[in-house]
Write a protein that holds these residues in place. Sequence first.
Motif, short mmCIF file in Angstrom:
data_model
loop_
_atom_site.label_atom_id
_atom_site.label_comp_id
_atom_site.label_asym_id
_atom_site.label_seq_id
_atom_site.Cartn_x
_atom_site.Cartn_y
_atom_site.Cartn_z
N GLY A 61 0.78 -1.22 0.00
CA GLY A 61 0.00 0.00 0.00
C GLY A 61 0.82 1.28 0.00
N VAL A 62 2.10 1.20 -0.37
CA VAL A 62 2.93 2.40 -0.36
C VAL A 62 2.48 3.36 -1.46
N ARG A 63 2.74 4.64 -1.24
CA ARG A 63 2.47 5.66 -2.25
C ARG A 63 3.51 5.55 -3.36
N ALA A 64 3.18 6.11 -4.52
CA ALA A 64 4.08 6.03 -5.67
C ALA A 64 5.43 6.66 -5.36
N ALA A 65 5.43 7.82 -4.72
CA ALA A 65 6.69 8.49 -4.40
C ALA A 65 7.52 7.68 -3.41
N GLU A 66 6.84 7.00 -2.49
CA GLU A 66 7.54 6.16 -1.52
C GLU A 66 8.20 4.98 -2.22
N LEU A 67 7.52 4.44 -3.20
CA LEU A 67 8.08 3.31 -3.97
C LEU A 67 9.32 3.74 -4.73
N CYS A 68 9.22 4.85 -5.46
CA CYS A 68 10.34 5.31 -6.28
C CYS A 68 11.54 5.72 -5.44
N GLY A 69 11.31 6.09 -4.19
CA GLY A 69 12.40 6.53 -3.32
C GLY A 69 13.09 5.42 -2.56
N MET A 70 12.69 4.18 -2.78
CA MET A 70 13.28 3.06 -2.04
C MET A 70 14.72 2.79 -2.44
N LYS A 71 15.53 2.42 -1.46
CA LYS A 71 16.91 2.01 -1.70
C LYS A 71 17.09 0.55 -1.25
N VAL A 72 18.11 -0.08 -1.78
CA VAL A 72 18.36 -1.48 -1.45
C VAL A 72 18.56 -1.66 0.05
N GLU A 73 19.23 -0.70 0.67
CA GLU A 73 19.50 -0.80 2.10
C GLU A 73 18.24 -0.68 2.96
N ASP A 74 17.14 -0.25 2.36
CA ASP A 74 15.88 -0.14 3.10
C ASP A 74 15.22 -1.50 3.30
N LEU A 75 15.65 -2.50 2.55
CA LEU A 75 15.08 -3.83 2.65
C LEU A 75 15.62 -4.55 3.89
#
Length: 256
Positions: free
Chosen positions: A106-120
């Motif tokens: 359910g993330v917002r589009a901007a939240e999706l595009c701003g993801m980094k590998v280290e966030d996983l």
Amino acid sequence: SLGLPSLATMDRTHIRHWLSSLHQKGNKPATVSVRYRSLNRFFGWCVAEEERSDNPMDRVDPPRIPSEIQAYYGPHEVEGVVRAIGRATPHDLRDAAMIMVLYDSGVRAAELCGMKVEDLVWRDRTILVTGMASKQRRVSIGHKTAQAIERYLRKRPVKSDWLWLGSAIKPLALNGLRMMLERRFKDAGVKFRGTHAFRRGFAMEYLANGGQEGDLKELGGWQDYAMVSRYAKANAGERAIAAHKKLSPGDRLNVR
């Protein structure tokens, strides 16, 4: 252009005029409601800090929001799009994984595009996202979504700190995300209703499967319960019918 005074000196007449102008400019009722709540919090802060003696919002009725939920994607539509993409190329793997994340978390589009590998965080299958006003929260993903991300990362041609790559090592931008989704939905023969429809679909499906409103609020990053309550109300009938299938008084009768 409205000739309004500074926020700290506005009275309820000014506020009503401002809210009316938002409607006249074509803002959706939900957007006007967000502006109303934000201004109410601001004036509450002014009173607490003794910048004002009163909160003018106390005598201004909140905007009414239609009870119906805007367009959202159901599980069969998402399944159809993901299956139509396949796994032939790294871009296919990326696009399928992005759609899975949008619907599953359910993330917002901007939240999706701003993801980094280290966030996983693979251990508990969560992703750290940065939402509105730079507020961070952790969202959860299921086994299938985590598998889709891992499959994409294994096959993407270059390494980068950004999770979702567009061209070269740059992150996929919002307009690029929308163009990709429009193309994928068209190829699958599914009507595209906007990126935010994933977020609505996530909320509706989460509640339909027994999720709690408080948990949904935290996972979705909503500041209050206004939007969550709308989803719960819209979903109430379906949830009541599903519950009856498990609790049917008639089924408990010793008759044949």
